[in-house]
Design a protein around this motif. Sequence first.
Motif, PDB file in Angstrom:
ATOM      1  N   LEU A 182       0.828  -1.205   0.000  1.00  0.00           N
ATOM      2  CA  LEU A 182       0.000   0.000   0.000  1.00  0.00           C
ATOM      3  C   LEU A 182       0.860   1.252   0.000  1.00  0.00           C
ATOM      4  O   LEU A 182       1.920   1.292   0.633  1.00  0.00           O
ATOM      5  N   ASP A 183       0.406   2.270  -0.684  1.00  0.00           N
ATOM      6  CA  ASP A 183       1.091   3.560  -0.705  1.00  0.00           C
ATOM      7  C   ASP A 183       0.585   4.405   0.457  1.00  0.00           C
ATOM      8  O   ASP A 183      -0.138   5.393   0.289  1.00  0.00           O
ATOM      9  N   ARG A 203       0.465  -4.187   3.578  1.00  0.00           N
ATOM     10  CA  ARG A 203      -0.045  -4.814   2.366  1.00  0.00           C
ATOM     11  C   ARG A 203      -1.536  -5.117   2.513  1.00  0.00           C
ATOM     12  O   ARG A 203      -2.019  -5.354   3.621  1.00  0.00           O
ATOM     13  N   ASN A 204      -2.227  -5.110   1.392  1.00  0.00           N
ATOM     14  CA  ASN A 204      -3.661  -5.398   1.433  1.00  0.00           C
ATOM     15  C   ASN A 204      -3.888  -6.911   1.443  1.00  0.00           C
ATOM     16  O   ASN A 204      -4.557  -7.472   0.578  1.00  0.00           O
ATOM     17  N   ASN A 205      -3.333  -7.563   2.471  1.00  0.00           N
ATOM     18  CA  ASN A 205      -3.450  -9.012   2.573  1.00  0.00           C
ATOM     19  C   ASN A 205      -4.821  -9.413   3.098  1.00  0.00           C
ATOM     20  O   ASN A 205      -5.510  -8.635   3.776  1.00  0.00           O
ATOM     21  N   PHE A 206      -5.209 -10.633   2.791  1.00  0.00           N
ATOM     22  CA  PHE A 206      -6.529 -11.107   3.217  1.00  0.00           C
ATOM     23  C   PHE A 206      -6.555 -12.629   3.231  1.00  0.00           C
ATOM     24  O   PHE A 206      -5.791 -13.303   2.527  1.00  0.00           O
ATOM     25  N   LYS A 207      -7.450 -13.152   4.063  1.00  0.00           N
ATOM     26  CA  LYS A 207      -7.761 -14.577   4.105  1.00  0.00           C
ATOM     27  C   LYS A 207      -9.270 -14.695   4.291  1.00  0.00           C
ATOM     28  O   LYS A 207      -9.807 -14.418   5.355  1.00  0.00           O
ATOM     29  N   LEU A 208      -9.957 -15.092   3.222  1.00  0.00           N
ATOM     30  CA  LEU A 208     -11.417 -15.053   3.179  1.00  0.00           C
ATOM     31  C   LEU A 208     -11.936 -16.457   2.863  1.00  0.00           C
ATOM     32  O   LEU A 208     -11.666 -17.003   1.783  1.00  0.00           O
ATOM     33  N   ASN A 209     -12.708 -17.033   3.777  1.00  0.00           N
ATOM     34  CA  ASN A 209     -13.155 -18.415   3.624  1.00  0.00           C
ATOM     35  C   ASN A 209     -14.653 -18.545   3.897  1.00  0.00           C
ATOM     36  O   ASN A 209     -15.148 -18.068   4.931  1.00  0.00           O
ATOM     37  N   THR A 210     -15.353 -19.190   2.975  1.00  0.00           N
ATOM     38  CA  THR A 210     -16.776 -19.491   3.145  1.00  0.00           C
ATOM     39  C   THR A 210     -16.997 -20.978   2.874  1.00  0.00           C
ATOM     40  O   THR A 210     -16.534 -21.508   1.862  1.00  0.00           O
ATOM     41  N   TYR A 211     -17.715 -21.642   3.803  1.00  0.00           N
ATOM     42  CA  TYR A 211     -18.043 -23.060   3.658  1.00  0.00           C
ATOM     43  C   TYR A 211     -19.549 -23.217   3.876  1.00  0.00           C
ATOM     44  O   TYR A 211     -20.112 -22.633   4.809  1.00  0.00           O
ATOM     45  N   SER A 212     -20.191 -24.008   3.027  1.00  0.00           N
ATOM     46  CA  SER A 212     -21.639 -24.142   3.144  1.00  0.00           C
ATOM     47  C   SER A 212     -22.085 -25.544   2.758  1.00  0.00           C
ATOM     48  O   SER A 212     -21.511 -26.172   1.855  1.00  0.00           O
ATOM     49  N   LEU A 213     -23.130 -26.022   3.439  1.00  0.00           N
ATOM     50  CA  LEU A 213     -23.723 -27.321   3.136  1.00  0.00           C
ATOM     51  C   LEU A 213     -25.226 -27.223   3.355  1.00  0.00           C
ATOM     52  O   LEU A 213     -25.688 -26.697   4.368  1.00  0.00           O
ATOM     53  N   SER A 214     -25.982 -27.714   2.399  1.00  0.00           N
ATOM     54  CA  SER A 214     -27.441 -27.663   2.512  1.00  0.00           C
ATOM     55  C   SER A 214     -28.047 -28.947   1.970  1.00  0.00           C
ATOM     56  O   SER A 214     -27.446 -29.652   1.157  1.00  0.00           O
ATOM     57  N   GLY A 215     -29.257 -29.239   2.440  1.00  0.00           N
ATOM     58  CA  GLY A 215     -29.957 -30.428   1.985  1.00  0.00           C
ATOM     59  C   GLY A 215     -31.455 -30.241   2.050  1.00  0.00           C
ATOM     60  O   GLY A 215     -31.965 -29.413   2.815  1.00  0.00           O
ATOM     61  N   ALA A 216     -32.162 -30.993   1.226  1.00  0.00           N
ATOM     62  CA  ALA A 216     -33.625 -30.962   1.217  1.00  0.00           C
ATOM     63  C   ALA A 216     -34.132 -32.377   0.962  1.00  0.00           C
ATOM     64  O   ALA A 216     -33.497 -33.160   0.242  1.00  0.00           O
ATOM     65  N   TYR A 217     -35.275 -32.693   1.550  1.00  0.00           N
ATOM     66  CA  TYR A 217     -35.837 -34.027   1.367  1.00  0.00           C
ATOM     67  C   TYR A 217     -37.352 -33.950   1.304  1.00  0.00           C
ATOM     68  O   TYR A 217     -37.996 -33.266   2.111  1.00  0.00           O
ATOM     69  N   GLN A 218     -37.896 -34.649   0.325  1.00  0.00           N
ATOM     70  CA  GLN A 218     -39.339 -34.720   0.160  1.00  0.00           C
ATOM     71  C   GLN A 218     -39.861 -35.907   0.957  1.00  0.00           C
ATOM     72  O   GLN A 218     -39.685 -37.067   0.589  1.00  0.00           O
ATOM     73  N   ALA A 235       0.368  15.979   9.902  1.00  0.00           N
ATOM     74  CA  ALA A 235       0.989  15.016  10.801  1.00  0.00           C
ATOM     75  C   ALA A 235       0.009  13.939  11.246  1.00  0.00           C
ATOM     76  O   ALA A 235       0.409  12.823  11.582  1.00  0.00           O
ATOM     77  N   SER A 236      -1.288  14.254  11.227  1.00  0.00           N
ATOM     78  CA  SER A 236      -2.293  13.303  11.709  1.00  0.00           C
ATOM     79  C   SER A 236      -3.177  12.738  10.597  1.00  0.00           C
ATOM     80  O   SER A 236      -3.938  11.804  10.836  1.00  0.00           O
ATOM     81  N   THR A 237      -3.072  13.292   9.377  1.00  0.00           N
ATOM     82  CA  THR A 237      -3.966  12.899   8.287  1.00  0.00           C
ATOM     83  C   THR A 237      -3.176  12.537   7.031  1.00  0.00           C
ATOM     84  O   THR A 237      -2.291  13.277   6.611  1.00  0.00           O
ATOM     85  N   ASN A 238      -3.524  11.397   6.421  1.00  0.00           N
ATOM     86  CA  ASN A 238      -2.926  11.018   5.148  1.00  0.00           C
ATOM     87  C   ASN A 238      -3.493  11.859   4.017  1.00  0.00           C
ATOM     88  O   ASN A 238      -4.639  12.334   4.098  1.00  0.00           O
ATOM     89  N   PHE A 239      -2.721  11.999   2.964  1.00  0.00           N
ATOM     90  CA  PHE A 239      -3.312  12.515   1.733  1.00  0.00           C
ATOM     91  C   PHE A 239      -4.129  11.390   1.107  1.00  0.00           C
ATOM     92  O   PHE A 239      -3.636  10.291   0.860  1.00  0.00           O
ATOM     93  N   PHE A 295      -6.127  -2.612 -16.789  1.00  0.00           N
ATOM     94  CA  PHE A 295      -5.341  -1.468 -17.249  1.00  0.00           C
ATOM     95  C   PHE A 295      -4.685  -0.700 -16.104  1.00  0.00           C
ATOM     96  O   PHE A 295      -4.276   0.444 -16.269  1.00  0.00           O
ATOM     97  N   ASN A 296      -4.609  -1.335 -14.925  1.00  0.00           N
ATOM     98  CA  ASN A 296      -3.803  -0.837 -13.809  1.00  0.00           C
ATOM     99  C   ASN A 296      -4.237   0.546 -13.321  1.00  0.00           C
ATOM    100  O   ASN A 296      -3.417   1.432 -13.060  1.00  0.00           O
ATOM    101  N   ALA A 297      -5.534   0.744 -13.155  1.00  0.00           N
ATOM    102  CA  ALA A 297      -6.041   2.015 -12.641  1.00  0.00           C
ATOM    103  C   ALA A 297      -5.704   2.171 -11.168  1.00  0.00           C
ATOM    104  O   ALA A 297      -5.750   1.199 -10.402  1.00  0.00           O
ATOM    105  N   HIS A 298      -5.365   3.392 -10.753  1.00  0.00           N
ATOM    106  CA  HIS A 298      -5.132   3.723  -9.349  1.00  0.00           C
ATOM    107  C   HIS A 298      -6.359   4.500  -8.867  1.00  0.00           C
ATOM    108  O   HIS A 298      -6.612   5.617  -9.338  1.00  0.00           O
ATOM    109  N   TYR A 299      -7.101   3.942  -7.926  1.00  0.00           N
ATOM    110  CA  TYR A 299      -8.374   4.562  -7.559  1.00  0.00           C
ATOM    111  C   TYR A 299      -8.808   4.102  -6.177  1.00  0.00           C
ATOM    112  O   TYR A 299      -8.274   3.145  -5.613  1.00  0.00           O
TER     113      TYR A 299
END
Length: 666
Positions: A220-221, A227-242, A602-606, A639-643
């Motif tokens: 990050l600048d 760094r904009n590091n992350f660890k993102l985990n989703t686990y799912s289980l579903s069931g249906a019965y007639q 001193a207290s605020t980033n640009f 296209f490597n936009a900075h935004y």
Amino acid sequence: MLRFLPAAVLFSTSLLALPNAAQAQRATVPADTARQRALGEVTVYATRLGQLAGQTGRYVTVVPGSTLSHYPVTSLDDLLRLLPAMEVQSRGNFGTQADITLRGSTFNQVLILLDGMRLNDPLTGHFAGYFPITPAEIEQIEVVRGPGAALYGPDAVGGFINIVTKTFAATHRPDGTELAGTFLAGEYGLKSTNAGFYGQDKGLRLAGGILNNTASGQLLDLPGGGRNNFKLNTYSLSGAYQLSEKFSAAARASFDRRDYNAQNFYTTATADRARETTSRDWYQGQLRYEWNERARTELQIVGTASTDYYVYTPTSVASDHLMHYLNVQGQHQLQVSDHVRLTLGGQADRRAVLSNDRGDHAVWHTGAFAVAGLAPTAGLNVTAALRLDHDQNYGTEVVPQLNASQLVGEKLTVRGAVGRGIRAPNFTEQYNSAIRPGIVPSGFNVGSPALSAERTWNYEAGLDYQPWQALTLRGTYFNRYGRNLIDYVAATGSQVIETTGFTNINPSGSYRLAENLFAVTTQGLETELSSRAQLAPGLRLDGSVGYTWVHLGVEGDVQSQYLSNVARQLVTGNVSVTHRRFALAFGGVYKQRAGQQTVASASTNFAELTPSYAVFNARLDLTLVPERVWLVGQAQNLFNAHYSDLLGAQMPTRWLMAGVRVALRK
């Protein structure tokens, strides 16, 4: 401006207790006429009537689950970003965090549903994009623009999104098994896994999956690096019965875990070295009974437990929150005649938080609703809804909604809607920083316990035109007048103390205080062009592009934090070309909004929000084994936009990845 008028028990008992889903669906969905088939109609479950899209009187987008693997994205919120007339304000790709807005709303004014049950976290709307579901389980995603309070109660002001799953939906699918997965590796230590299955055999449905995105991240600048590091985990289980010809049951358990660098996600302070860890356990059960070909009853229950652990600096006291949510809903659908359908129901929920920053609070909410779908003459459909809603925050409210659509000839549908919306302040807006240990740092958002509920009236008119089977044009004008809209406004420490009575505020500091704005008028225009064309044998084109113009009028010209981020002009689009030997997908976003920037100190980033930006993603799939295995290459921010979407939160630059996609069916 003009003013226009307990978890495991729940999971196991639900499975032991699911009406014939396919027959129930046939009983409540009207006949799919030749003209409706020509217009490419699909069923929309979010209306509570199972209507065809053209009968709803609303601007609706339906994304089939079978197409999700075709988009150049790695998370569901990144997919929503590419849909027409939808703005997603992200703090990071790959599902890190995203604010979802519709029709110039704030992120707290959009309701998210999973099989008709609300997903919105009771703590804050910032977690709306944390979907406790994996793509392999999704039947379709429905985006309904405009109010939905008459159907679902508070929060559905700008619109609502309903994720319909294969196990819970009242749809007919042939017996069989599907296995699918996309496995990617990329720059900055990226590893992405999106895999799951669906199987159906003799009345039993099972589905599940995993969605994992991890990376060491880009540098990050910002002062102090990071760094904009992350660890993102989703686990799912579903069931249906007639269980019998008329009685069926379904259940789901899903678990979402996220850990990421949240540096300057919520402040522009130089001292900000934030890290955030969240979790959500979601348990859902459903019973469905088909009385006969014209009537069915459904009962659903959801219980969730979620946490948020936010550390502003390594040496500061963490903000630690535990949220509980319980929601029970029942409804009865009845087809009175070929021209009249009714749904009657009720709902009750309890949202609670235990927090060392916001305190301990709990709120009950109840509602009773009625929805009627009428088809008095050929091509004319009228939908009326009325809800009696009670919340401990705002008392008792009557919420109406009226929609109409008219099919003109074979190719044109004209539609209109009017309805009321309401939203209560969430726990963050009321109590943020209220009991935070020590003195709250300058630049923080501060809640206000005395906030009133938002109330809006909404109007829209539009048309859908299909000159050829492969091309659809849509246009909608909307106008929303709201009172008491809640947003954060700059305030001195002394003003915050006077308003809230909080004792941990620095009188000489500067903050952003949650306030009720006097009145806000939002109007705009949404247009869309979409195509599904068979260009040649074995070659197909699918895509859409949308342009949205939004104008906000705030009484007193108050400059608030999140409302000022709304895009005034927005172009979103996606296109894919599919051949038996390859598939090429391209998607992008262009935003024009009010520019903002801070003055470095001193207290605020640009930090800067440029007046406009454009970002594009691309993906190429090359066939290794026809209809089974593909080699995948993908680029985020090609296209490597900075935004930034939100002031201070830097978005990733170009990110390359490659891997393999597998799809097996039996």
